[in-house]
Design an enzyme around this catalytic site. Structure first.
Site, PDB file in Angstrom:
ATOM      1  N   TYR A  45       1.349  -6.505  -3.031  1.00  0.00           N
ATOM      2  CA  TYR A  45       2.144  -5.337  -2.663  1.00  0.00           C
ATOM      3  C   TYR A  45       2.306  -5.080  -1.171  1.00  0.00           C
ATOM      4  O   TYR A  45       3.172  -4.293  -0.789  1.00  0.00           O
ATOM      5  CB  TYR A  45       1.574  -4.081  -3.345  1.00  0.00           C
ATOM      6  N   GLY A  47       3.832  -5.687   2.032  1.00  0.00           N
ATOM      7  CA  GLY A  47       5.024  -6.401   2.480  1.00  0.00           C
ATOM      8  C   GLY A  47       6.196  -5.988   1.613  1.00  0.00           C
ATOM      9  O   GLY A  47       6.138  -4.994   0.899  1.00  0.00           O
ATOM     10  N   GLY A  49       8.674  -5.648  -1.362  1.00  0.00           N
ATOM     11  CA  GLY A  49       8.584  -5.757  -2.813  1.00  0.00           C
ATOM     12  C   GLY A  49       7.178  -5.601  -3.335  1.00  0.00           C
ATOM     13  O   GLY A  49       6.305  -5.040  -2.683  1.00  0.00           O
ATOM     14  N   HIS A  65       1.103   3.168  -1.691  1.00  0.00           N
ATOM     15  CA  HIS A  65       2.097   3.492  -0.668  1.00  0.00           C
ATOM     16  C   HIS A  65       3.510   3.234  -1.192  1.00  0.00           C
ATOM     17  O   HIS A  65       4.413   4.060  -0.996  1.00  0.00           O
ATOM     18  CB  HIS A  65       1.826   2.672   0.601  1.00  0.00           C
ATOM     19  N   ASP A 111       2.386   7.610   4.631  1.00  0.00           N
ATOM     20  CA  ASP A 111       1.941   6.658   5.650  1.00  0.00           C
ATOM     21  C   ASP A 111       0.500   6.921   6.070  1.00  0.00           C
ATOM     22  O   ASP A 111      -0.292   5.989   6.237  1.00  0.00           O
ATOM     23  CB  ASP A 111       2.873   6.702   6.860  1.00  0.00           C
TER      24      ASP A 111
END
Length: 137
Positions: A45, A47, A49, A65, A111
């Site tokens: 996960y 990066g 996609g 995230h 974030d």
């Protein structure tokens, strides 16, 4: 070795920046010997996609995230990748500013949560650049 974050030491005031914000938060929370880029192609996960089950705690940070961004888009009609927000890096934590429920605050909280999770999770070298077709089903 002692690592001193100049960002923390300078107590930089809040500023809006978009995706650069997330990179700065990551740099603030991860070990000194790592770069934020090392987290860009990690597990299933971290990066672009994502699929399958997260392979470890760090990958789960990225999974959460991704889902947080998805909720921001679907439930709140936000665009997390371009949303500006204000925050402060101070005393080994991250403070998000703005009214609760606004796109700026929602994205900042996504974030912030991920960056703090990165800082608390072990980075396992063999999980970088994995064969996602094989391991992420």
């Amino acid at each position: 070795a002692v690592c001193v974050s100049l960002l923390g030491a300078a107590n930089i005031p809040p500023h809006p920046l978009n995706l650069i914000n997330f990179m700065e938060m990551i740099r603030y929370t991860i070990p000194c010997e790592k770069t934020w880029g090392e987290y860009a192609d990690y597990g299933c996960y971290c990066g672009a996609g994502g699929s399958g089950r997260p392979i470890d705690a760090l990958d789960r940070c990225c999974y959460v995230h991704d889902n947080c961004y998805g909720d921001a888009e679907k439930k709140h009609k936000c665009n997390p990748k371009t949303q500006s927000y204000s925050y402060k890096l101070t005393k080994r934590t991250i403070i998000c500013y703005g009214a609760a429920g606004t796109c700026a605050r929602i994205v900042c909280d996504c974030d912030r949560t991920a960056a703090l999770c990165f800082g608390d999770s072990e980075y396992i070298e063999r999980h970088k650049n994995i064969d996602t077709a094989r391991f992420c089903q």
